[in-house]
Structures are given as structure tokens and as C-alpha cells.
Design a protein around this motif. Structure first.
Motif, PDB file in Angstrom:
ATOM      1  N   GLY A 150      53.164  63.278 -16.756  1.00 46.39           N
ATOM      2  CA  GLY A 150      51.722  63.837 -15.810  1.00 46.39           C
ATOM      3  C   GLY A 150      51.746  65.233 -15.662  1.00 46.39           C
ATOM      4  O   GLY A 150      52.417  65.882 -16.482  1.00 46.39           O
ATOM      5  N   THR A 151      51.107  65.757 -14.343  1.00 47.48           N
ATOM      6  CA  THR A 151      50.954  66.919 -14.321  1.00 47.48           C
ATOM      7  C   THR A 151      50.801  67.015 -13.199  1.00 47.48           C
ATOM      8  O   THR A 151      50.720  65.511 -11.944  1.00 47.48           O
ATOM      9  N   ASN A 166      49.136  63.371 -10.864  1.00 46.59           N
ATOM     10  CA  ASN A 166      50.462  63.051 -10.467  1.00 46.59           C
ATOM     11  C   ASN A 166      50.074  63.043  -8.911  1.00 46.59           C
ATOM     12  O   ASN A 166      50.672  61.697  -8.014  1.00 46.59           O
ATOM     13  N   LEU A 196      47.360  60.224  -8.270  1.00 47.92           N
ATOM     14  CA  LEU A 196      48.351  59.119  -8.671  1.00 47.92           C
ATOM     15  C   LEU A 196      48.858  58.193  -6.793  1.00 47.92           C
ATOM     16  O   LEU A 196      48.689  57.252  -6.575  1.00 47.92           O
ATOM     17  N   MET A 197      49.299  59.532  -6.687  1.00 46.52           N
ATOM     18  CA  MET A 197      49.873  59.236  -5.555  1.00 46.52           C
ATOM     19  C   MET A 197      49.211  58.326  -4.417  1.00 46.52           C
ATOM     20  O   MET A 197      49.236  57.961  -3.187  1.00 46.52           O
ATOM     21  N   VAL A 254      54.988  65.706  -5.206  1.00 46.67           N
ATOM     22  CA  VAL A 254      55.018  65.539  -6.570  1.00 46.67           C
ATOM     23  C   VAL A 254      55.390  66.829  -7.149  1.00 46.67           C
ATOM     24  O   VAL A 254      54.981  67.781  -6.039  1.00 46.67           O
ATOM     25  N   CYS A 294      55.756  70.683 -10.450  1.00 47.93           N
ATOM     26  CA  CYS A 294      55.286  71.184 -11.344  1.00 47.93           C
ATOM     27  C   CYS A 294      56.723  71.254 -11.868  1.00 47.93           C
ATOM     28  O   CYS A 294      57.639  71.033 -11.103  1.00 47.93           O
ATOM     29  N   LEU A 321      57.521  63.477 -10.581  1.00 45.98           N
ATOM     30  CA  LEU A 321      56.982  61.939  -9.151  1.00 45.98           C
ATOM     31  C   LEU A 321      58.073  61.901  -8.257  1.00 45.98           C
ATOM     32  O   LEU A 321      58.644  61.302  -9.104  1.00 45.98           O
ATOM     33  N   GLN A 335      54.310  55.471 -15.056  1.00 45.77           N
ATOM     34  CA  GLN A 335      53.939  56.210 -15.919  1.00 45.77           C
ATOM     35  C   GLN A 335      52.235  55.770 -16.872  1.00 45.77           C
ATOM     36  O   GLN A 335      52.093  54.289 -17.002  1.00 45.77           O
TER      37      GLN A 335
END
Length: 437
Positions: free
Chosen positions: A99-100, A104, A107-108, A235, A237, A252, A294
Motif C-alpha cells: 500500500g501507501t 495503511n 487500515l490501521m 505505518v 512510506c 505497516l 495485504q
């Protein structure tokens, strides 16, 4: 491998970055902007070219054992995960290459931000990176809370530019009963302050809060021990200090203590057990740990670029030798800047701002190496001078980046920057300020 590793990177020339005032247009520019975008490594270039070649010569069969370089695309991230785990101080099952950053983060937060009427606040630093601020506000709204009340920001004291550890800890102690999630930047993007991650995590969890971290400016910059610090999630980048390329694939982390309770809600086939993934079963069976989050198969070209850079980190000895060199380089740049006749000590800056008679700057990044990474943030104290300074040093081949209205960030990254870069940056900054004065 001896440091620096400048020869492992492709750095632009003065001509290429438009340094029109530099007397040697074909010489390498002074690149002090790895905090924003790391330069391309030759290793990354090679690996991406190999994957393009594989795509052209093997097409779909490159997913499997016919991959000519032994990196079948189905298992590609198996080459990355151990290196990524080492970089952030985690176990392999605790990290995922996917992801990015902000995707992320959402999501978290979906898994770990579980507000109740009594405990619903999100604690962060004031002026967190805008993408984080947007994510915090949107998650609060999704749960029916007004972000103005739900997002609690800790601000520096009047006349100061960075946060005191005690003020953060006091806020957690005072407001902890109403805080659901504590989430700070590991290294603050604007000031360059490295927050005391271990003590904040401990204090947050002692109050019953979840503690997560945005490591965009920390990964590849400062040593991290996410597992040992008991961080709940993080998380990051990889296009900044990790040098994986513009818009690179993210990462992540989820501590292994959550493996039985926090399972992916937004399931995707790449998070399914690899043993049966291609059998296409109707029921989702997640991989244990972070990799179960994922969703889609990762971009191989982006992953190859990340792998190339991580291989260089590994050969350099990962973060300990890099950190030792980083501390020396940043201290050298700081010393040179403080010798400028335009430098003002940070404690005197507020008074100067109201009575400026000539161009002046201060450094708002903490002076204690334990509280900062590679970056120094220069705040210019005269209205409208920062952009002129930035344009001036760029024309002379010094690449930093501006943060409007008044900050220029310079970051001597230990993988590829040298003491000469620090000297050039300080000298040419002084020349530009002389011209403006």
C-alpha cells in the motif's frame, strides 16, 4: 561496507536541476533533500530494469519459478520483509510491504481506533502532516464524532517551536481516560523533532490507550525498535530516507500480541494463506500477522526499487552505523550554520521576529541529537525572505525543500551525503543571504 555510499546513488547535476548560477553545470548538485525524496540508487535501477526484462521475456510465467533472476513475483516480498523488519526493529510477521502511507493508516485506524462515548479522542502533535490530519478527522467523522472535539493536539509552549516530552506525558496522564488512540509522527516533518517514542508508548498504554506511529520521516532515518518498545502499530512510506522512489510502496507494522484479536476486516486475496491462495477458495484465510492485511498483489516494479535500496542499507550495516554517521553530519551542518552572521539562537527568535532589520534565521530542530534525526529546519525571521533564499540556493545547486511560509529543511542523509555537502550548503546559503542583505 564503508560510508558514505555516494557512488551507489545517481545524483542530479546542477544543469539537470536548473542551477543556473552554478559555475560548473555538469558537476553533481548538493542534494540535502533526502528527507523529502531520496535519490535513485543504482541497485534500484538495476533491479527495476531486470523486472522489466522479465516482464518482456517471461510475461505471466515470471510469477513463478521461471523468473530468470530467482525472484518470482508471487514471492517477491519475501526478499523484502526480512530487511524491512530489521530496518524498523520488528519481527518478520509483524511487518508487511504494501500500500501507501495514508491507505495503511486508514487500515490501521479501522482496526485500532474503537471509540466509545467516554473514550473517543485521538491525541497527536499540532501541525501533524496534513494527510494524517485528514485521516484523523475522517475517522472521527466516520464514528459520528466532531473532529474539533475528537482530535486533541499537543502544542509547543508559547515562544517555543517543538514539544517538551513532559508536556506530552502530562497530557496523556490528564486526558488519558478520554483518549482512544495516541498517534504521533516518529520524526515530525516540519520541525525535525524525534519524539520519545518509547516513553510515549508506555505512557499511552498505561492509560489504556492504543499507541500507533507515523514513521514517514523516521524509517531509514533513526534507529527503531518497534517490537521491543511494544508499539501497537505503525505505518510508513519508503520514498524519503529509504530511497525507494517517488510514490513508492509503503509498509505497516502490527505487534504480534494482536495476532489473535485484530484480524483484517478489508480482506483481499494477497492477504490469504499463500498455500491455498491460487486455489481460489471461497473463504478468506488470512496470513498470520501484518501480512494478512495485504489486499492486492504489490507492484513488482515499486517493490524492486525498494529491494534495491534496502540491500544497500543491509550492506551498510543497517541503522547503527548510519545513525552514528548521521549524528556527526547533522552536527557539522548545524555548527556551520550557527557560525553565520545571520543566525539567531532559537530562544531569541520571537523577539527578532518583531524587530527584524536584516535577514535572519534560526534552527527550530532540537539541538540535542537524541531528539532529532538528520534534518535541520531553518526558520527565516523576516517576512517573505524564505522563498527568495530557497530560490537563491537552488540556483547555486543546493537542493533542500521549502515549507511555507518560513522554513527550509536541509537533511544530510548518511548513506550518500558528505561533509563537503554540509560545507557547500552552509557556504552558499551565506552567499544568498549576503546578496539579500
Amino acid at each position: 561496507m564503508a560510508l558514505p555510499l555516494s557512488h551507489e546513488f545517481v545524483l542530479p547535476t546542477n544543469r539537470q536541476i536548473g542551477a543556473t548560477a552554478h559555475p560548473e553545470p555538469d558537476s553533481t548538485c548538493t542534494y540535502l533533500c533526502g528527507n523529502s525524496l531520496g535519490p535513485m540508487s543504482k541497485r534500484s535501477n538495476t533491479l527495476v530494469q531486470e523486472e522489466l526484462h522479465t516482464w518482456g521475456t517471461n510475461a505471466v510465467t515470471g510469477h513463478f519459478s521461471t523468473h530468470p533472476y530467482g525472484r518470482g513475483w508471487v514471492d517477491f516480498c519475501d526478499h523484502i520483509t526480512p530487511l524491512l523488519a530489521e530496518l524498523v526493529g520488528a519481527k518478520e510477521k509483524e511487518v508487511a510491504c504494501m500500500g501507501t502511507l495514508t491507505a495503511n493508516l486508514h487500515l490501521m485506524m479501522d482496526s485500532f481506533y474503537k471509540p466509545t462515548p467516554e473514550r473517543y479522542k485521538i491525541l497527536c502533535e499540532t501541525k501533524a502532516f496534513p494527510s494524517d490530519q485528514y485521516a484523523f478527522a475522517s475517522r472521527a467523522l466516520a464514528h459520528g464524532f466532531d473532529p474539533a472535539n475528537a482530535v486533541l493536539e499537543v502544542s509547543p509552549r508559547p515562544g517555543e517551536y517543538t514539544l517538551r516530552e513532559q508536556d506530552i506525558l502530562d497530557t496523556i496522564a490528564r486526558e488519558g481516560h478520554s483518549i482512544a488512540l495516541v498517534i504521533f509522527s516518529g520524526v515530525q516533518y516540519y520541525t525535525g523533532q524525534w519524539f520519545p517514542m518509547q516513553s510515549i508508548t508506555r505512557a499511552a498504554q498505561a492509560q489504556g490507550c492504543i499507541c500507533g506511529w507515523d514513521l514517514a520521516h523516521a524509517a531509514g532515518n533513526v534507529p527503531l525498535s518497534l517490537h521491543d518498545w511494544n508499539v501497537d502499530f505503525a505505518v510508513w512510506c519508503t520514498y524519503k530516507y529509504v530511497n525507494a522512489g517517488p510514490g513508492a510502496i509503503g509498509g505497516l507494522y502490527i505487534h504480534e500480541k494482536w495476532k489473535e484479536t485484530e484480524l483484517p476486516k478489508f480482506a483481499g486475496w494477497w492477504g490469504h494463506d499463500p498455500a491455498t491462495r491460487f486455489a481460489m477458495p471461497p473463504k478468506f484465510s488470512p496470513i498470520e500477522g501484518a501480512q494478512g492485511f495485504q489486499q492486492s498483489n504489490p507492484s513488482v516494479l515499486a517493490s524492486a526499487s525498494l529491494l534495491g535500496s534496502l540491500q544497500i542499507f543491509k550492506e551498510a550495516g543497517m541503522m547503527q552505523p548510519l545513525r552514528e554517521r548521521s549524528v556527526k553530519l547533522t552536527a557539522a551542518l548545524e555548527k556551520l550554520l550557527m557560525q553565520s552572521k545571520y543566525f539567531v539562537p532559537v530562544e531569541e527568535a520571537p523577539a527578532w521576529q518583531s524587530a527584524i532589520v536584516r535577514p535572519a534565521f534560526t534552527i527550530i530542530t532540537p539541538s540535542d541529537p537524541n531528539n532529532r534525526g538528520a534534518q535541520l529546519s531553518l526558520m527565516f525571521l523576516q517576512n517573505d525572505v524564505m522563498q527568495k533564499v530557497h530560490d537563491g540556493i537552488t540556483s547555486l545547486g543546493v537542493i533542500g525543500d521549502e515549507r511555507r511560509p518560513d522554513v527550509i529543511r536541509l537533511a544530510p542523509a548518511p548513506l550518500f551525503n558528505t561533509l563537503k555537502d554540509c560545507e557547500q550548503g552552509a557556504m552558499l546559503l551565506e552567499r544568498v543571504l549576503d546578496d539579500l542583505a
